[in-house]
Design a protein around this motif. Structure first.
Motif, mmCIF file in Angstrom:
data_model
loop_
_atom_site.group_PDB
_atom_site.id
_atom_site.type_symbol
_atom_site.label_atom_id
_atom_site.label_comp_id
_atom_site.label_asym_id
_atom_site.label_seq_id
_atom_site.Cartn_x
_atom_site.Cartn_y
_atom_site.Cartn_z
ATOM 1 N N TYR A 150 0.807 -1.271 -0.051
ATOM 2 C CA TYR A 150 0.021 0.024 -0.042
ATOM 3 C C TYR A 150 0.895 1.330 -0.070
ATOM 4 O O TYR A 150 0.598 2.286 0.842
ATOM 5 N N ASP A 151 1.880 1.411 -0.834
ATOM 6 C CA ASP A 151 2.858 2.313 -0.947
ATOM 7 C C ASP A 151 2.264 3.437 -1.896
ATOM 8 O O ASP A 151 1.175 3.111 -2.430
ATOM 9 N N SER A 152 3.027 4.474 -2.381
ATOM 10 C CA SER A 152 2.565 5.295 -3.320
ATOM 11 C C SER A 152 2.425 4.842 -4.682
ATOM 12 O O SER A 152 1.472 5.249 -5.587
ATOM 13 N N SER A 153 3.021 3.500 -4.990
ATOM 14 C CA SER A 153 3.020 3.052 -6.366
ATOM 15 C C SER A 153 1.668 2.568 -6.639
ATOM 16 O O SER A 153 1.310 1.973 -7.722
ATOM 17 N N SER A 154 0.946 1.916 -5.540
ATOM 18 C CA SER A 154 -0.264 1.498 -5.624
ATOM 19 C C SER A 154 -1.401 2.205 -5.408
ATOM 20 O O SER A 154 -2.603 1.801 -5.167
ATOM 21 N N SER A 155 -1.307 3.478 -5.169
ATOM 22 C CA SER A 155 -2.302 4.512 -4.811
ATOM 23 C C SER A 155 -3.125 4.901 -6.253
ATOM 24 O O SER A 155 -2.516 4.904 -7.288
ATOM 25 N N ILE A 156 -4.434 4.969 -5.764
ATOM 26 C CA ILE A 156 -5.207 5.351 -7.031
ATOM 27 C C ILE A 156 -5.761 6.836 -6.761
ATOM 28 O O ILE A 156 -6.293 6.976 -5.587
ATOM 29 N N GLY A 157 -5.401 7.630 -7.614
ATOM 30 C CA GLY A 157 -5.587 9.035 -7.348
ATOM 31 C C GLY A 157 -7.110 9.560 -7.580
ATOM 32 O O GLY A 157 -7.845 8.823 -8.305
ATOM 33 N N SER A 158 -7.575 10.622 -6.757
ATOM 34 C CA SER A 158 -8.934 11.028 -6.742
ATOM 35 C C SER A 158 -9.317 11.387 -8.191
ATOM 36 O O SER A 158 -10.537 11.210 -8.588
ATOM 37 N N ALA A 159 -8.298 11.710 -8.989
ATOM 38 C CA ALA A 159 -9.018 11.955 -10.400
ATOM 39 C C ALA A 159 -9.310 10.811 -11.135
ATOM 40 O O ALA A 159 -9.909 11.117 -12.364
ATOM 41 N N GLU A 160 -8.886 9.774 -10.802
ATOM 42 C CA GLU A 160 -9.506 8.434 -11.685
ATOM 43 C C GLU A 160 -10.821 8.064 -11.161
ATOM 44 O O GLU A 160 -11.202 7.014 -11.812
ATOM 45 N N TYR A 161 -11.459 8.585 -9.940
ATOM 46 C CA TYR A 161 -12.764 7.808 -9.729
ATOM 47 C C TYR A 161 -13.711 8.912 -9.186
ATOM 48 O O TYR A 161 -13.390 10.253 -9.062
#
Length: 204
Positions: free
Chosen positions: A94-105
């Motif tokens: 669950y680090d930054s590489s697996s984060s889903i940004g708020s602009a994507e949903y």
């Protein structure tokens, strides 16, 4: 902070006047709201010790999106007020590489769902045990709670308050007549009021 105020509850208990019972009624409201939250399958919030109905921060670990739509993630709590972060990671880091940004949903607050935008999302929701970490604020606003939920809380609270003198008894004797006391379970009226508010996965 509870959804129901002592003043609101007193409208259901006209026999109580003054402020001498306010502390007792406050405790009754808190316990009743917690019982309803547990009945509706609210988990314990990050900073809590018992389920509550009011808006709280939750850290949730989910196993994947909806079975019939992999672009939709259903939160087990609703209403969903806001999302702090969401990660999708089969490695459970669950680090930054697996984060889903708020602009994507986008967020469906009332249904408690995150929907990936089909034209702009570059991420997806993985499927697997605890693959998704969702940090969010969910629950009901103390300043504007649903009327039917307030009514349900007050109905149960008033019943419990009036039945305190006979707590633990199966029957009472009045003028040489024995009266059977109803079981101290959640009233059917309350169940009917809160059933549409149940969270996903709860069994009523």
């Amino acid at each position: 902070m509870a959804l129901v105020s002592v003043a609101t509850l007193k409208a259901y208990l006209p026999e109580i006047t003054g402020s001498s019972a306010d502390t007792e009624l406050t405790n009754m409201i808190n316990r009743t709201e917690s019982a309803i939250a547990r009945y509706l399958d609210f988990p314990i919030a990050d900073s809590g010790t018992t389920p509550v109905l009011t808006e709280q921060t939750y850290t949730l670990y989910l196993d994947g999106p909806m079975n019939d739509d992999p672009s939709v993630l259903a939160s087990p709590i609703r209403p969903l007020v806001s999302v702090t972060s969401v990660h999708s990671d089969p490695n459970l880091v669950y680090d930054s590489s697996s984060s889903i940004g708020s602009a994507e949903y986008v967020i469906d607050k009332q249904l408690g769902r995150l929907i990936l935008k089909p034209l702009t999302a570059t991420s997806s929701f993985d499927v697997g045990y605890r693959n998704i970490k969702l940090v969010c604020v969910a629950g009901y606003s103390a300043s504007n709670p649903p009327d039917d939920l307030v009514h349900a809380i007050c109905v149960w609270c008033s019943q419990l308050q009036r039945g305190k003198a006979n707590q633990g008894k199966d029957s009472i004797t009045v003028r040489d007549s024995t009266v059977k006391i109803s079981k101290r379970t959640i009233p059917e009226e309350v169940k009917q009021l809160i059933q549409p508010l149940r969270n996903y996965g709860s069994i009523l």
